[in-house]
Write a protein that holds these residues in place. Structure first.
Motif, PDB file in Angstrom:
ATOM      1  N   SER A 121       0.862  -1.183   0.000  1.00  0.00           N
ATOM      2  CA  SER A 121       0.000   0.000   0.000  1.00  0.00           C
ATOM      3  C   SER A 121       0.895   1.228   0.000  1.00  0.00           C
ATOM      4  O   SER A 121       1.675   1.432   0.930  1.00  0.00           O
ATOM      5  CB  SER A 121      -0.912  -0.004   1.230  1.00  0.00           C
ATOM      6  OG  SER A 121      -1.829  -1.068   1.156  1.00  0.00           O
ATOM      7  N   GLN A 122       0.777   2.021  -1.055  1.00  0.00           N
ATOM      8  CA  GLN A 122       1.638   3.191  -1.201  1.00  0.00           C
ATOM      9  C   GLN A 122       1.073   4.369  -0.428  1.00  0.00           C
ATOM     10  O   GLN A 122      -0.121   4.661  -0.496  1.00  0.00           O
ATOM     11  CB  GLN A 122       1.789   3.555  -2.678  1.00  0.00           C
ATOM     12  CG  GLN A 122       2.818   4.630  -2.931  1.00  0.00           C
ATOM     13  CD  GLN A 122       3.021   4.895  -4.411  1.00  0.00           C
ATOM     14  OE1 GLN A 122       2.234   4.469  -5.254  1.00  0.00           O
ATOM     15  NE2 GLN A 122       4.093   5.599  -4.737  1.00  0.00           N
ATOM     16  N   ASN A 126       6.082   6.121   5.958  1.00  0.00           N
ATOM     17  CA  ASN A 126       6.419   4.703   6.105  1.00  0.00           C
ATOM     18  C   ASN A 126       6.001   4.201   7.479  1.00  0.00           C
ATOM     19  O   ASN A 126       6.240   4.871   8.487  1.00  0.00           O
ATOM     20  CB  ASN A 126       7.919   4.503   5.919  1.00  0.00           C
ATOM     21  CG  ASN A 126       8.355   4.824   4.510  1.00  0.00           C
ATOM     22  OD1 ASN A 126       7.821   4.272   3.552  1.00  0.00           O
ATOM     23  ND2 ASN A 126       9.328   5.714   4.375  1.00  0.00           N
ATOM     24  N   TYR A 140       3.792   2.334   2.826  1.00  0.00           N
ATOM     25  CA  TYR A 140       5.195   2.626   2.560  1.00  0.00           C
ATOM     26  C   TYR A 140       5.301   3.449   1.278  1.00  0.00           C
ATOM     27  O   TYR A 140       4.452   3.339   0.392  1.00  0.00           O
ATOM     28  CB  TYR A 140       6.004   1.327   2.376  1.00  0.00           C
ATOM     29  CG  TYR A 140       6.114   0.501   3.624  1.00  0.00           C
ATOM     30  CD1 TYR A 140       7.080   0.788   4.581  1.00  0.00           C
ATOM     31  CD2 TYR A 140       5.257  -0.573   3.856  1.00  0.00           C
ATOM     32  CE1 TYR A 140       7.180   0.027   5.744  1.00  0.00           C
ATOM     33  CE2 TYR A 140       5.351  -1.334   5.008  1.00  0.00           C
ATOM     34  CZ  TYR A 140       6.315  -1.026   5.945  1.00  0.00           C
ATOM     35  OH  TYR A 140       6.423  -1.780   7.095  1.00  0.00           O
ATOM     36  N   THR A 141       6.372   4.216   1.170  1.00  0.00           N
ATOM     37  CA  THR A 141       6.655   4.917  -0.079  1.00  0.00           C
ATOM     38  C   THR A 141       7.364   3.935  -1.018  1.00  0.00           C
ATOM     39  O   THR A 141       7.978   2.954  -0.577  1.00  0.00           O
ATOM     40  CB  THR A 141       7.579   6.131   0.150  1.00  0.00           C
ATOM     41  OG1 THR A 141       8.849   5.653   0.649  1.00  0.00           O
ATOM     42  CG2 THR A 141       6.969   7.121   1.158  1.00  0.00           C
ATOM     43  N   ILE A 142       7.302   4.208  -2.311  1.00  0.00           N
ATOM     44  CA  ILE A 142       8.020   3.353  -3.260  1.00  0.00           C
ATOM     45  C   ILE A 142       9.523   3.460  -3.008  1.00  0.00           C
ATOM     46  O   ILE A 142      10.269   2.490  -3.161  1.00  0.00           O
ATOM     47  CB  ILE A 142       7.653   3.675  -4.729  1.00  0.00           C
ATOM     48  CG1 ILE A 142       8.362   2.708  -5.700  1.00  0.00           C
ATOM     49  CG2 ILE A 142       7.975   5.121  -5.084  1.00  0.00           C
ATOM     50  CD1 ILE A 142       8.065   1.247  -5.520  1.00  0.00           C
ATOM     51  N   ILE A 158       7.292  -0.079  -9.318  1.00  0.00           N
ATOM     52  CA  ILE A 158       5.857  -0.299  -9.478  1.00  0.00           C
ATOM     53  C   ILE A 158       5.565  -0.695 -10.914  1.00  0.00           C
ATOM     54  O   ILE A 158       6.187  -0.188 -11.853  1.00  0.00           O
ATOM     55  CB  ILE A 158       5.072   0.980  -9.101  1.00  0.00           C
ATOM     56  CG1 ILE A 158       5.175   1.240  -7.599  1.00  0.00           C
ATOM     57  CG2 ILE A 158       3.617   0.884  -9.523  1.00  0.00           C
ATOM     58  CD1 ILE A 158       4.539   2.537  -7.146  1.00  0.00           C
ATOM     59  N   GLN A 167      -4.135  -1.774  -4.010  1.00  0.00           N
ATOM     60  CA  GLN A 167      -2.730  -1.959  -3.663  1.00  0.00           C
ATOM     61  C   GLN A 167      -1.906  -1.761  -4.937  1.00  0.00           C
ATOM     62  O   GLN A 167      -2.417  -1.888  -6.044  1.00  0.00           O
ATOM     63  CB  GLN A 167      -2.499  -3.362  -3.109  1.00  0.00           C
ATOM     64  CG  GLN A 167      -3.189  -3.609  -1.785  1.00  0.00           C
ATOM     65  CD  GLN A 167      -2.974  -5.027  -1.283  1.00  0.00           C
ATOM     66  OE1 GLN A 167      -1.915  -5.613  -1.475  1.00  0.00           O
ATOM     67  NE2 GLN A 167      -3.987  -5.590  -0.630  1.00  0.00           N
ATOM     68  N   LYS A 168      -0.644  -1.470  -4.765  1.00  0.00           N
ATOM     69  CA  LYS A 168       0.263  -1.315  -5.898  1.00  0.00           C
ATOM     70  C   LYS A 168       1.034  -2.609  -6.093  1.00  0.00           C
ATOM     71  O   LYS A 168       1.536  -3.204  -5.132  1.00  0.00           O
ATOM     72  CB  LYS A 168       1.259  -0.176  -5.657  1.00  0.00           C
ATOM     73  CG  LYS A 168       0.621   1.183  -5.495  1.00  0.00           C
ATOM     74  CD  LYS A 168       0.064   1.676  -6.803  1.00  0.00           C
ATOM     75  CE  LYS A 168      -0.467   3.098  -6.651  1.00  0.00           C
ATOM     76  NZ  LYS A 168      -1.071   3.591  -7.870  1.00  0.00           N
TER      77      LYS A 168
END
Length: 195
Positions: A121-122, A126, A140-142, A158, A167-168
């Motif tokens: 989940s972006q 974090n 979290y961040t990418i 991604i 979700q990513k």
């Protein structure tokens, strides 16, 4: 569809991390050759329910999947080098420590051209907790996911692929696969955009 678009074929070895009640396994197990599907799941009752209600005992006997009850991402327990890894809705609930452990175990169980597909989940921040969080999701961040993968010399980014829970999807490969990176990400994003 995502894994077959990435090249999963019946002869490949697949590790389904957090396989649950085999909602994905009921599709992968019949497709793969006997003994090629592996699963890890911390809840034994989910495994039993999946075999009974989702997969069926007959196909389980025929296809001989290997599923263990484990809550520590012990991918190396199998002694197998996997072609594909799937972590669907795992990093969406995991702490940074747990994600690090998962990537570390995956790294030891990879072949040269292995492919890891996972969701997260972006978010803008974090998750900083130490515990597994369920049913809510953690974010979290990418950049953080790239850093966590990078600690194991893995490259991640991604991919554009639909997900019902927003979700990513991310694709993770060996950092040495420079030649493969652009072609692989371009191909899968093109397919994902058309869905």
């Amino acid at each position: 569809n995502l894994l077959t678009s990435l090249g999963l074929r019946e002869e490949h070895y697949l590790l389904d991390i957090g396989c649950g009640s085999l909602r994905g396994g009921k599709l992968f197990i019949p497709y793969l050759l006997p003994g090629r599907y592996y699963g890890i799941e911390p809840n034994q009752w989910l495994i039993e329910e999946g075999i009974e209600l989702e997969l069926g005992k007959d196909i389980f006997k025929i296809k001989e999947p290997t599923i263990i009850n484990d809550n520590n991402f012990s991918c190396t327990t199998f002694g197998v080098q996997f072609d594909f890894f799937l972590a669907q809705s795992i990093f969406t609930h995991a702490s940074e420590r747990q994600i690090k452990r998962c990537f570390s175990e995956i790294r030891k169980s990879m072949k040269e051209n292995s492919i890891i597909v996972a969701t997260f989940s972006q978010g803008e921040e974090n998750y900083s907790g130490e515990e597994w969080v369920y049913p809510p999701c953690v974010f979290y961040t990418i950049e953080k996911m790239k850093d966590l993968a990078g600690e194991q010399d893995l490259y991640c980014n991604i991919i554009e692929w639909p997900h019902p829970d927003e979700q990513k999807w991310m694709l993770v490969i060996d950092n040495e696969q420079d030649i493969m990176k652009d072609a692989l990400f371009s191909k899968i994003n093109k397919v994902g955009r058309s869905m």
